[in-house]
Scaffold this active site. Structure first.
Site, PDB file in Angstrom:
ATOM      1  N   ASN A  10      -3.936  -7.486  -3.378  1.00  0.00           N
ATOM      2  CA  ASN A  10      -3.464  -6.343  -4.441  1.00  0.00           C
ATOM      3  C   ASN A  10      -2.096  -6.063  -4.253  1.00  0.00           C
ATOM      4  O   ASN A  10      -1.825  -5.297  -3.352  1.00  0.00           O
ATOM      5  CB  ASN A  10      -4.507  -5.388  -4.654  1.00  0.00           C
ATOM      6  N   LYS A  12      -0.482  -4.152  -6.400  1.00  0.00           N
ATOM      7  CA  LYS A  12      -0.208  -2.775  -6.930  1.00  0.00           C
ATOM      8  C   LYS A  12       0.954  -2.789  -7.701  1.00  0.00           C
ATOM      9  O   LYS A  12       1.422  -3.853  -8.257  1.00  0.00           O
ATOM     10  CB  LYS A  12      -0.371  -1.677  -5.588  1.00  0.00           C
ATOM     11  N   HIS A  94     -10.563   0.255  -8.452  1.00  0.00           N
ATOM     12  CA  HIS A  94      -9.828   0.692  -7.365  1.00  0.00           C
ATOM     13  C   HIS A  94      -9.743   2.262  -7.097  1.00  0.00           C
ATOM     14  O   HIS A  94      -9.592   2.906  -8.097  1.00  0.00           O
ATOM     15  CB  HIS A  94      -8.440   0.042  -7.199  1.00  0.00           C
ATOM     16  N   GLU A  96      -7.378   4.169  -6.589  1.00  0.00           N
ATOM     17  CA  GLU A  96      -6.239   4.714  -6.857  1.00  0.00           C
ATOM     18  C   GLU A  96      -6.365   5.036  -8.503  1.00  0.00           C
ATOM     19  O   GLU A  96      -5.909   6.014  -8.982  1.00  0.00           O
ATOM     20  CB  GLU A  96      -4.966   3.795  -6.760  1.00  0.00           C
ATOM     21  N   GLU A 164     -13.623   0.021   0.162  1.00  0.00           N
ATOM     22  CA  GLU A 164     -12.225   0.300   0.594  1.00  0.00           C
ATOM     23  C   GLU A 164     -12.397   1.968   0.902  1.00  0.00           C
ATOM     24  O   GLU A 164     -12.263   2.644  -0.032  1.00  0.00           O
ATOM     25  CB  GLU A 164     -11.195   0.049  -0.560  1.00  0.00           C
ATOM     26  N   GLY A 170      -3.547   2.116   2.727  1.00  0.00           N
ATOM     27  CA  GLY A 170      -1.908   2.519   2.949  1.00  0.00           C
ATOM     28  C   GLY A 170      -1.734   3.440   3.849  1.00  0.00           C
ATOM     29  O   GLY A 170      -0.439   3.902   3.832  1.00  0.00           O
ATOM     30  N   SER A 209      -5.890  -1.151   4.893  1.00  0.00           N
ATOM     31  CA  SER A 209      -4.689  -1.394   5.797  1.00  0.00           C
ATOM     32  C   SER A 209      -5.177  -2.517   6.726  1.00  0.00           C
ATOM     33  O   SER A 209      -5.046  -2.666   7.990  1.00  0.00           O
ATOM     34  CB  SER A 209      -4.645  -0.388   6.562  1.00  0.00           C
TER      35      SER A 209
END
Length: 246
Positions: A10, A12, A94, A96, A164, A170, A209
């Site tokens: 991904n 992003k 996701h 985010e 996730e 991240g 990560s």
């Protein structure tokens, strides 16, 4: 049935015309494990160039898709537009998008339903926040996300689940091998409420990560069927993650 190992990348909101070309060239030149399914998700701006440039064995995904046909939906991508561009995958749910853009479990499920019913494969994401993890609510949160999906989905064959933990995305923090396997096993158990077949066949990825140093140990766990990689997918080491079982 043996589940084929899966590694997604991904990108992003990262990448330039030049850097995506470099990533494509690196993947094209690499000796990739043929037993691993690889899907990369660049920004919408770079989808077509990535698809046209990449070797055919590597699939391309959008990072989002809308749950309506083409029309007056400014800023969105339709399933038919992706199909027209030879894009067969999308990422949905996701964290985010769930947290920053406030997409509810029901919105994510609706998008997943529309995408899968119209031919797209979906990397469907779930996960808990640090507060939820520390409160011991991880399984409760993930199960609630799955229940919303189950309420709208009949065919699970086009869905790959990506667990996730939000606190590990991240941040450089990674769930321990035991923590990751525990949640993956719980998801697999939950899937039995759909059917034993779905539980046996659905691939469950770990994201958060993941890098070339920690992927090997994670890949050995019985319920971890691959990875959804963020920042590391922009680097040459992404090839090492794909090949972590060689």
């Amino acid at each position: 049935m043996a589940r084929k190992f899966f590694v997604g990348g991904n990108f992003k909101m990262n990448g330039t015309v030049a850097s995506v070309k470099e990533i494509v060239a690196n993947l094209n030149a690499a000796n990739l494990d043929p037993e691993v399914e690889v899907v990369v998700a660049p920004t919408a701006l770079h989808l077509i160039s990535a698809r046209e440039g990449l070797r055919k064995e590597v699939e391309v995904a959008s990072q989002n898709v809308y749950d309506k046909p083409n029309g007056a939906f400014t800023g969105e991508l339709s399933v038919s537009q992706l199909a027209d561009a030879n894009i067969h995958w999308t990422i949905l749910g996701h964290s985010e998008r769930r947290t920053i853009l406030r997409e509810s479990d029901e919105v994510v499920a609706s998008k997943t339903k529309y995408a899968t019913e119209n031919g797209l494969n979906v990397i469907w994401c779930c996960g808990e926040s640090l507060e939820e993890r520390e409160a011991g609510k991880t399984i409760e949160v993930v199960s609630k996300q799955l229940e919303a999906l189950k309420a709208q989905i009949n065919d699970w064959s086009k869905i790959v689940i990506a667990y996730e933990p939000i606190w590990a995305i991240g941040t450089g923090k990674v769930a321990t091998t035991e923590q990751a396997q525990q949640v993956h096993q719980a998801i697999r158990e939950w899937l039995k409420s759909v059917s034993d077949k779905v539980a046996d066949e659905t691939r469950i990825l770990y994201g958060g990560s993941v890098n070339e140093k920690n992927c090997g140990e994670l890949s050995k766990q019985p319920d971890i069927d691959g990875f959804l990689v963020g920042g590391a997918s922009l680097k040459p080491a992404f090839v090492d993650i794909i090949n972590c079982r060689l």
